[in-house]
Design a protein around this motif. Structure first.
Motif, mmCIF file in Angstrom:
data_model
loop_
_atom_site.group_PDB
_atom_site.id
_atom_site.type_symbol
_atom_site.label_atom_id
_atom_site.label_comp_id
_atom_site.label_asym_id
_atom_site.label_seq_id
_atom_site.Cartn_x
_atom_site.Cartn_y
_atom_site.Cartn_z
ATOM 1 N N PHE A 35 -3.729 -14.541 -2.865
ATOM 2 C CA PHE A 35 -2.376 -14.312 -2.369
ATOM 3 C C PHE A 35 -2.409 -13.945 -0.894
ATOM 4 N N TYR A 37 0.218 -11.674 1.406
ATOM 5 C CA TYR A 37 1.405 -10.834 1.451
ATOM 6 C C TYR A 37 1.710 -10.497 2.902
ATOM 7 N N GLN A 39 3.812 -7.677 5.331
ATOM 8 C CA GLN A 39 4.437 -6.352 5.356
ATOM 9 C C GLN A 39 5.056 -6.117 6.724
ATOM 10 N N SER A 42 9.570 -2.749 8.014
ATOM 11 C CA SER A 42 10.368 -2.129 6.953
ATOM 12 C C SER A 42 9.497 -1.659 5.788
ATOM 13 N N ARG A 43 8.241 -2.068 5.762
ATOM 14 C CA ARG A 43 7.209 -1.611 4.833
ATOM 15 C C ARG A 43 7.135 -2.357 3.505
ATOM 16 N N GLN A 44 8.157 -3.092 3.142
ATOM 17 C CA GLN A 44 8.066 -3.735 1.835
ATOM 18 C C GLN A 44 7.080 -4.892 1.871
ATOM 19 N N MET A 45 6.211 -4.945 0.896
ATOM 20 C CA MET A 45 5.247 -6.025 0.761
ATOM 21 C C MET A 45 5.950 -7.239 0.159
ATOM 22 N N LEU A 47 5.600 -11.300 -0.950
ATOM 23 C CA LEU A 47 4.686 -12.397 -1.233
ATOM 24 C C LEU A 47 5.019 -13.586 -0.347
ATOM 25 N N PHE A 91 -1.625 -9.431 4.644
ATOM 26 C CA PHE A 91 -2.743 -9.053 3.785
ATOM 27 C C PHE A 91 -3.119 -10.203 2.867
ATOM 28 N N GLY A 106 -5.545 -5.033 -11.086
ATOM 29 C CA GLY A 106 -4.981 -4.834 -9.773
ATOM 30 C C GLY A 106 -5.475 -5.879 -8.806
ATOM 31 N N LEU A 107 -4.825 -5.933 -7.656
ATOM 32 C CA LEU A 107 -5.238 -6.801 -6.570
ATOM 33 C C LEU A 107 -6.294 -6.107 -5.720
ATOM 34 N N PHE A 109 -7.397 -6.071 -1.932
ATOM 35 C CA PHE A 109 -6.816 -6.451 -0.654
ATOM 36 C C PHE A 109 -7.840 -6.436 0.468
ATOM 37 N N GLY A 110 -7.609 -7.296 1.472
ATOM 38 C CA GLY A 110 -8.295 -7.148 2.740
ATOM 39 C C GLY A 110 -7.638 -6.041 3.551
ATOM 40 N N LYS A 111 -8.200 -5.776 4.726
ATOM 41 C CA LYS A 111 -7.695 -4.671 5.533
ATOM 42 C C LYS A 111 -6.481 -5.041 6.360
#
Lengths: 119, 112
Positions: A35, A37, A39, A42-45, A47, A91, A106-107, A109-111
Motif C-alpha cells: 500500500f 498511504y 498523510q 490534517s493528519r488523516q492517513m 489510502l 508511507f 497489522g501493516l 510501515f516505512g518511515k
C-alpha cells in the motif's frame, strides 16, 4: 519479520511535473499486499493505491501509479502532473496475505517520505 | 466510507496518570488496530483486535494495554503514563481480506 524501507526522507518537485517515491521491502513470503498511504498536514492517513503481489499488472489510480518489481522487492509510487494538494507525507506499507492472530494482521510501515510541491 | 472516530485530537496528561484513548468505528468491522507514529520512525503497531474481547500484541506493546468490550469500540490504555509515551496515536479499522485499513484522525498525546 518484514521490513519496509523508504530511502528518501524528503523529495521536492515542481508543480505539474512527475515525481517517483521509492520503497523496498524485505519478506520471505510469496503472497502479500502493498500500500501507499498519504498523510497531509490534517493528519488523516488516506489510502492512495494498493497492489496485490500475485497480480503482475501495476496498479493505477488516476495520476498515481506504481512500479511493482516483485523479484527486486521494489514498490515505487509515481505521481504525474503533481498538484499542490499532493504535498504530504507518503508511507509505503506491507501486509501479509495469510493472516495470523485469528484473522487480522497489522501493516508494517516505512518511515515515510515528505513530499514538497514547489509552485 | 468507514468512519473511524478518535475521542480526542489533543491530550495532555501527567506522568503516572492512567490514560485512555478511545476509538469508535461505524462499520461493524472485526479488526481494529492501534499504531504509534513518531517522526523518523513511521507508524508502529502497538496492539490489534480481531473480535470482541480478543487482542494480540503488535511490535511495541510494552507499557500499553487494550480493551474491546464492544465490537465498535477499541480502547488503548496507558496504565502509568511516562514521558516516552508522548506521541501521535492512530487507530485503524479493516474488514479483513484484501481490504485496506481506514484510519482515524489521530490523537496527539503529550505526557508532562
Amino acid at each position: 519479520a518484514q521490513t519496509v524501507t523508504q530511502s528518501q526522507p524528503e523529495m521536492s518537485v515542481q508543480e505539474a511535473e512527475t515525481v517517483t517515491l521509492s520503497c523496498t521491502y524485505d519478506t520471505s513470503e510469496s503472497d502479500y499486499y502493498l500500500f501507499w498511504y498519504k498523510q497531509p498536514p490534517s493528519r488523516q492517513m488516506i489510502l492512495v493505491i494498493r497492489q496485490e503481489a500475485y497480480k503482475q499488472q501495476n496498479a493505477t489510480e488516476n495520476r498515481f501509479s506504481v512500479n511493482f518489481q516483485k523479484a527486486a522487492k521494489s514498490f515505487s509510487l509515481k505521481i504525474s502532473d503533481s498538484q499542490l494538494g499532493d504535498a504530504a507525507m507518503y508511507f509505503c506499507a506491507y501486509r501479509s496475505y495469510y493472516l495470523s492472530g485469528g484473522g487480522a494482521d497489522g501493516l508494517t510501515f516505512g518511515k515515510g517520505t515528505h513530499l514538497i510541491i514547489q509552485p | 466510507d468507514v468512519k473511524v472516530t478518535q475521542s480526542s485530537r489533543y491530550l495532555v496528561k501527567r506522568t503516572g496518570e492512567k490514560v485512555f484513548l478511545e476509538c469508535v468505528q461505524d462499520m461493524d468491522h472485526e479488526n481494529m488496530f492501534w499504531y504509534r507514529q513518531d517522526p523518523g520512525l513511521g507508524l508502529r503497531l502497538i496492539y490489534f483486535s480481531y473480535d470482541v474481547k480478543m487482542k494480540e500484541k503488535g511490535d511495541i506493546p510494552e507499557g500499553y494495554s487494550v480493551s474491546r468490550e464492544k465490537k465498535e469500540r477499541f480502547s488503548l490504555i496507558l496504565e502509568s503514563a511516562s514521558t516516552n509515551q508522548t506521541s501521535m496515536y492512530l487507530c485503524a479499522v479493516t474488514g479483513g481480506g484484501n481490504q485496506p485499513q481506514h484510519f482515524g484522525d489521530g490523537t496527539r498525546l503529550s505526557i508532562l
